[in-house]
Design an enzyme around this catalytic site. Sequence first.
Site, PDB file in Angstrom:
ATOM      1  N   LYS A  47       0.808  -1.225   0.000  1.00 57.88           N
ATOM      2  CA  LYS A  47       0.000   0.000   0.000  1.00 57.88           C
ATOM      3  C   LYS A  47       0.841   1.277   0.000  1.00 57.88           C
ATOM      4  CE  LYS A  47      -4.188  -1.784   0.091  1.00 57.88           C
ATOM      5  NZ  LYS A  47      -5.066  -1.642  -1.095  1.00 57.88           N
ATOM      6  N   SER A  64       1.674  -9.720  -0.870  1.00 57.77           N
ATOM      7  CA  SER A  64       1.359  -8.292  -0.809  1.00 57.77           C
ATOM      8  C   SER A  64       1.504  -7.677   0.580  1.00 57.77           C
ATOM      9  CB  SER A  64      -0.048  -8.052  -1.341  1.00 57.77           C
ATOM     10  OG  SER A  64      -0.974  -8.853  -0.639  1.00 57.77           O
ATOM     11  N   GLU A  98      -9.622   5.787   3.268  1.00 54.14           N
ATOM     12  CA  GLU A  98     -10.480   4.724   3.783  1.00 54.14           C
ATOM     13  C   GLU A  98      -9.589   3.514   3.986  1.00 54.14           C
ATOM     14  OE1 GLU A  98     -10.060   5.159   0.551  1.00 54.14           O
ATOM     15  OE2 GLU A  98      -9.425   3.117   0.118  1.00 54.14           O
TER      16      GLU A  98
END
Lengths: 401, 268
Positions: free
Chosen positions: A94, A383, A116
Amino acid sequence: MKYSEQDLPDKSGHFGPYGGMYFAETLMDSVLELEEAYEKYRQDPEFIAELEWELKHFVGRPSPLYHARRWSQELGGAQIYLKREDLNHTGAHKINNTVGQALLARRLGKTRLIAETGAGQHGVASATVAARFGLPCVVYMGAEDVQRQAPNVFRMKLLGAEVRAVESGSRTLKDALNEAIRDWVTNIDDTFYIIGTVAGPHPYPKMVRDFQCVIGRETIVQSEDLFGRQPDALIACVGGGSNAIGLFHPYLDYDNVEIYGVEAGGDGLETGRHAAPLCAGKPGILHGNKTYLMSDEYGQIIETHSVSAGLDYPGVGPEHAYLKDIGRVNYVAINDKEAMEAFHMLTRTEGIIPALESSHALAQAIKLAPTMSPDKVIVVNLSGRGDKDINTVAKLEGITL
Amino acid sequence: MSRIAACFTKAAAAKRTVLVPYLMGCDPDMELSLALMHALVEAGADMLELGMPFSDPMADGPVIQAASERVLAAGVRLPQIFELAAKFRETDQDTPLILMGYANPIEITGHEDFARQAQAAGVDGVITVDMPPEESVDLSASFEKHAIDPIFLLSPTTPDHRIEAVTQYGRGFIYYVSLKGVTGSSQLDTGDVAERVGHIKTLTDLPVGVGFGISDPASAASVATLADAVVVGSAIVKRIAACGTDRARLLEEVPAFVGSLRQAIDQA
């Protein structure tokens, strides 16, 4: 025609029939302003240099491409390599995107960030860049996710962000998005909305993809270095789909590379309790774009179910919708139980605790690897790391910490 | 002439500002919602706006979100909204009826099916909050075929070149969102609204309605002098919610409130 030659999205932000700008009028001007700024800065050498510096020195890139030898041997088939996005600063992919968007926010003169989050990884990555650049940050998080991801909530607070629990609707990621959009429409003048995935109105699906493509670009170089060619298959989990598109996109022109996107099958597709819009949904419009969605026959969004908060979303990025329709990517579903098994297997054979999201991709590798010979190569996008999930796993297995 | 155009023509001749109350369709139920619609016309409403419930009402504040959740929980979907509209139309041939909602239920129903059903139910115009003109070419074509006006929103942040595009595609009237925020916010800046509405009127011949943030007779009156229509939503929905299913109270208090808006607007 090569995929890259299609140069998607088109000028109006569409990937075939998907994507676009389905947004309330009050936000349209800001979205158009962002599009203009992004088009300018993505080609600006100074911006690119600053982004690369941040990725190297703050995020810690490049992330390793790691040969999971013991695990490959145990599965008895293809060699599995893990793209170690879990080793990035903050523990997931991210941050690749939040760094990029924060740099844009500063250039646009915005003084407040909102985001969010589902699993909390994007919230942490946003709070992190907010701290790094000295900007106040509000993170919207579904009340149910606040419960299941308590460690990440505390991390965000430590970083100085305000976490607002969202009690409306299903109290998960989609409701956090609704609330972030309401905040944005109210504070449009000074606020930059850092969307965490390749969804939302144009230019977000394109911009977030571009920031995440560093994953695939590195994998191309590292594959050449490590085994002298490109992999035979790629696997990544798909919620909104940002880690997946980041790995897949640079490979879309490589016709010999098979690509698998793994959605959250929850209790199983046949039960209807899942979060797999590409496998079992239909096209609709939500959160600014047209894409595959989980909605009932009257167009109301259905509540989704997944053991993984980060995949618990009823939509998916519009480029994935397009890649499904043209058949370039195989979208499959892995249910909760299979993901949990993969979580334990990787932890015990490789000493790597994967995020529950990434465990869905690992579970697909467990299915795929034994069908391939040992000279074949699979790259799985790991990830995120699973430290944030230990409470969830303990609870599921009846263990009190 | 469409009902919407006739309504504005008639109001202009009488130097009267059009009053548009918003209610969530079938809130608290179909029968009471229908009775209330007629009562509001009786109390001075010129046009009615019916909310179509949606699971993810991103542009709405807490009051309309709650109404949406209430009726969805009671099983209301598009078919019930059309049924309510059709029942209203049985005994009221003149009052224009506008539907307001979000794109996905329309998308899933299909543009053509939606427009056909809306026309059959006596609907005159549709506001799709998250469908700007750029994306609405196909839907607007279906609307035109079925004599439904696509009504678009303009906001305080809409630049001139977009105002021109929106006024080109819009029919019926232009809905000016009077503030940066969700429905039911209370930060109305009348000076700003006056300037913006005045400016929009130089760019279009369509009537301009103003909504979002008008909560009482005073704010309605202040906007009435600037706009061709005044839309009041959350303030009404909040009163409907407070009445529950108490029929007598609902049919007394809510029309009384709309009557007070009417009076304030007429005296403005």
